[in-house]
Design an enzyme around this catalytic site. Structure first.
Site, PDB file in Angstrom:
ATOM      1  N   HIS A 163       0.957  -1.255  -0.109  1.00 47.82           N
ATOM      2  CA  HIS A 163       0.388   0.317   0.065  1.00 47.82           C
ATOM      3  C   HIS A 163       0.996   1.104   0.379  1.00 47.82           C
ATOM      4  CE1 HIS A 163       0.665   1.136   4.452  1.00 47.82           C
ATOM      5  NE2 HIS A 163       0.749  -0.294   4.397  1.00 47.82           N
ATOM      6  N   CYS A 179       3.433  -4.900   6.893  1.00 45.65           N
ATOM      7  CA  CYS A 179       2.909  -4.748   5.316  1.00 45.65           C
ATOM      8  C   CYS A 179       3.872  -3.772   4.639  1.00 45.65           C
ATOM      9  CB  CYS A 179       1.791  -3.555   5.492  1.00 45.65           C
ATOM     10  SG  CYS A 179       0.706  -4.313   6.404  1.00 45.65           S
TER      11      CYS A 179
END
Length: 227
Positions: A163, A179
């Protein structure tokens, strides 16, 4: 000295897949921005970060055997590769998770979202404290940034994402909750190239690739197989 160290890191790790002598810098472009992107990115709450040259977007020579259209994440090097035809790849600089929090193995892109909503997991809230909200809506303050790719294995959400970020100054570091973060400009570029069900290979910490040990995604043990 810090810049010199970063350049030396770039020289050493870029040999994993592409050397600086075979790397072509790809200038960041707003060509893929939508009107909403331009509006929201004009309101970001952070200062514009200067990304060290090794972690800016490059086209590199790529020796591994993944098919064009695949994604490979080398956490050791802080690089994400989008595989192109004819032995090339786009190399993006990333922020990666601390070792104990990182996912590794093979997944698929199970879902894509533009300007996603962030819902922190219970583990993240426990680790970061009670000040973390239950939900953060889309926008420049959202830690998921402009785009998110949700990784699935066996049809289940791994809770691991690729992301954007509202902290671009950390590109090239290991600080996230597991992440993969990219600059908003880079994640918009990657998002436009990637389809759902794209294969994502995440190399385990301390298992970064090298020209003398070219791993092949689909030759990995069955526990990493995708369904």
């Amino acid at each position: 000295m810090r810049l010199l160290a970063l350049l030396l890191v770039g020289l050493s790790v870029s040999g994993c897949v592409g050397t600086l002598s075979t790397a072509t810098l790809e200038p960041a472009s707003e060509a893929n921005f939508k009107p909403r992107d331009r509006e929201l990115l004009s309101k970001v709450p952070y200062a514009k970060a200067t990304i060290p040259e090794p972690y800016r977007r490059h086209i590199v020579t790529y020796h591994r055997k993944e098919s064009p259209g695949s994604i490979v994440v080398d956490s050791d090097s802080r690089f994400l590769y989008y595989v192109l035809p004819e032995g090339k790849a786009i190399r993006y600089g990333i922020t990666v998770g601390e070792e104990a929090l990182a996912f590794s193995g093979i997944a698929k892109v199970g879902r894509k979202a533009e300007w996603p909503t962030w819902v922190p997991t219970a583990a993240i809230k426990e680790r970061l404290g009670p000040s973390i909200p239950n939900v953060v809506g889309p926008g420049p303050h959202n830690p998921l940034g402009a785009r998110a790719l949700y990784l699935y294995t066996g049809g289940k959400d791994t809770l691991y994402r690729i992301h954007g970020t509202n902290q671009p100054e950390y590109i090239g570091a290991s600080v996230s909750s597991g992440c993969i973060r990219m600059t908003n400009e880079d994640v918009i570029d990657l998002y436009g190239r990637v389809k759902e069900n794209t294969v994502v290979v995440v190399l385990a910490p301390k298992q970064g690739d090298s020209p003398t040990n070219p791993q092949v995604a689909f030759g990995m043990p069955d526990r990493f197989s995708i369904q």
